[in-house]
Design an enzyme around this catalytic site. Structure first.
Site, PDB file in Angstrom:
ATOM      1  N   GLU A  54      -3.812   1.203  -5.839  1.00 53.85           N
ATOM      2  CA  GLU A  54      -4.771   1.532  -4.764  1.00 53.85           C
ATOM      3  C   GLU A  54      -6.051   1.342  -5.764  1.00 53.85           C
ATOM      4  O   GLU A  54      -6.131   1.589  -6.944  1.00 53.85           O
ATOM      5  CB  GLU A  54      -4.604   2.900  -4.407  1.00 53.85           C
ATOM      6  CG  GLU A  54      -5.566   3.338  -3.636  1.00 53.85           C
ATOM      7  CD  GLU A  54      -5.505   4.809  -3.435  1.00 53.85           C
ATOM      8  OE1 GLU A  54      -6.025   5.260  -2.185  1.00 53.85           O
ATOM      9  OE2 GLU A  54      -4.601   5.369  -3.962  1.00 53.85           O
ATOM     10  N   LYS A  94      -7.099   1.930   5.264  1.00 51.94           N
ATOM     11  CA  LYS A  94      -6.304   3.211   5.328  1.00 51.94           C
ATOM     12  C   LYS A  94      -6.676   4.363   6.242  1.00 51.94           C
ATOM     13  O   LYS A  94      -7.815   4.560   6.604  1.00 51.94           O
ATOM     14  CB  LYS A  94      -6.693   3.902   3.735  1.00 51.94           C
ATOM     15  CG  LYS A  94      -6.051   5.164   3.344  1.00 51.94           C
ATOM     16  CD  LYS A  94      -6.382   5.585   2.083  1.00 51.94           C
ATOM     17  CE  LYS A  94      -5.586   6.877   1.421  1.00 51.94           C
ATOM     18  NZ  LYS A  94      -6.225   7.172   0.147  1.00 51.94           N
ATOM     19  N   CYS A  99      -1.579   4.919  -0.248  1.00 53.35           N
ATOM     20  CA  CYS A  99      -1.631   6.256  -0.691  1.00 53.35           C
ATOM     21  C   CYS A  99      -1.349   7.337   0.151  1.00 53.35           C
ATOM     22  O   CYS A  99      -0.273   7.703   0.498  1.00 53.35           O
ATOM     23  CB  CYS A  99      -2.684   6.691  -1.661  1.00 53.35           C
ATOM     24  SG  CYS A  99      -2.763   8.021  -2.745  1.00 53.35           S
TER      25      CYS A  99
END
Length: 447
Positions: A241, A309, A342
């Protein structure tokens, strides 16, 4: 009342008033083709009709209609001969009218039986860490919905290996939990085919770019590791990430760049050089907005797509990062690929939305996550999950690994600089005792 629903109600009422002679004639016509009308209970049995030329492209049609009573359910059924251990392709086309949820109500099933019509066992014994000690019963197969054509016909199909003991396959064409409405089935077939594996080599890099202070210096550290993955014939390489931000001392905004931009150009060149796909975690600037993204670079060097995200931890949204709201899935030369990042792993919705859209592999650039949740995302969706993380293995936190459909780690990094690779067959099904192929159950049973 909408015209289509009104006309359908008239049709259903007409069928209700048809005499016993017509019903018997319809049964005879269907039976002559090998099909039988069935229901779990007579009091919930819907209306059945066989039409020799009312199906797709003028072929035969097997129609099931509700009669405006809640919960009517039934199916057409036919037995096909098969040979054990041979591969078969099931195919059918389905058209619906006035049906609330076609994926739930309009399902097909294939049941394996021996020469006497009894259930048979699966050939394999292992299904992951929670395996039973003996072979499990071969549970029904549930072919999946494919594309819908311009005339409203949806393909329902899949390919299966018949268990070694199987000599018959019972095919069922269902209308479940009806009220009004109707489902028409057409072009039903079960034909032998050659098994075609889809082998893909999934790789993840376990590395922290500690040195350097610029995004360019960070990304360049991954080049030799990508080459190492290419040497192991990887088809997909997943990087961690926000790799151009890691330990730069920059803010999210200062480390962000346009997508496409210099970093996607750089990784695109490496993808083309090594003839593979690369997923890298970056920070994207789109005018005044900043996103935490995973980008997909294709073997021709192009930017194949990006994922923004959706779930942001407090450090990111307090730092001015914007959440995404889309769940794109991309066609690759090995199959359908989704991406998440994540904190997405802490919530079941992201992986589920990707799976609903057909993802077979999920690439997971991740700073850190609870490894049990990563395993759960793979297990509950029956997808391969490929994670690349900054977590130290000694911390017993999120590993750099490849998870299989059971949530097991096929490979796992142990040292910084490790490149882990797992070879999998995307056409190979995982069967659970009492459930069978749970991945296809998701389409038919999820709320």
């Amino acid at each position: 009342m909408k015209p289509c629903i009104k006309s359908l109600a008239v049709v259903c009422w007409g069928w209700l008033t048809v005499g016993a002679a017509f019903a018997a004639e319809t049964d005879i016509k269907a039976t002559s083709t090998g099909w039988t009308a069935m229901a779990a209970r007579e009091e919930i049995k819907p209306l059945f009709r066989y039409e020799p030329k009312a199906g797709r492209a003028g072929r035969e049609a097997f129609i099931i209609a509700g009669d405006n009573r809640e919960g009517t359910s039934g199916w057409w059924q036919k037995t096909f001969p098969v040979e054990g251990s041979k591969t078969y392709r099931f195919g059918a086309w389905r058209k619906v009218e006035g049906v609330t949820s076609p994926r739930q109500s309009g399902l097909a099933r294939v049941l394996w039986r021996d020469a006497k019509g009894n259930s048979v066992k699966r050939d394999e014994r292992t299904v992951g860490r929670y395996q039973h000690g003996s072979k499990a019963t071969a549970e029904p197969e549930y072919p999946t919905d494919k594309a819908t054509d311009a005339a409203g016909w949806t393909e329902v199909s899949d390919t299966y290996e018949a268990p070694a003991q199987a000599r018959e396959a019972i095919v069922e064409l269902h209308y479940r939990w009806g009220h009004g409405g109707a489902i028409t089935w057409s072009d039903v077939s079960l034909t032998p085919v050659a098994y075609q594996p889809r082998i893909v080599r999934l790789a993840a890099i376990h590395y922290r770019p500690e040195s350097g202070r610029t995004p360019a210096e960070k990304r360049e550290q991954f080049a030799p590791l990508i080459a190492k993955a290419a040497d192991q014939k990887a088809d997909l390489v997943v990087l961690p990430e926000t790799l151009t931000y890691y330990k730069t001392g920059l803010t999210y905004a200062d480390a962000a760049e346009p997508v496409p931009g210099s970093s996607t150009d750089y990784f695109g060149q490496l993808a083309k050089k090594h003839d593979l796909y690369i997923v890298a975690g970056l920070l994207e600037r789109d005018q005044h907005l900043i996103y935490n993204v995973a980008v997909l670079l294709a073997p021709d060097g192009s930017l194949a797509g990006k994922y923004r995200k959706v779930c942001l931890p407090r450090g990111e949204w307090m730092g001015g990062v914007q959440p995404g709201h889309e769940y794109p899935v991309f066609d690759t030369r090995f199959g359908k690929l989704g991406m998440m990042v994540c904190y997405d792993g802490f919530f079941p919705e992201v992986a589920r939305e990707l799976t609903n859209r057909g993802a077979e592999v999920i690439a997971f650039p991740v700073w850190g996550c609870n490894p049990m949740l990563a395993a759960a995302r793979a297990c509950e969706n029956h997808v391969y999950l490929v994670s690349s993380t900054y977590s130290d293995p000694s911390a017993l936190w999120m590993p750099t690994a490849v998870f299989n459909h059971a949530g097991d780690r096929l490979v796992e990094a142990k040292e910084w600089g490790d490149v882990v690779v797992a070879e999998v067959d995307l056409n190979k099904r995982l069967h659970w005792a009492s459930l069978g192929d749970f991945k296809v159950e998701l389409q038919r049973q999820r709320p």
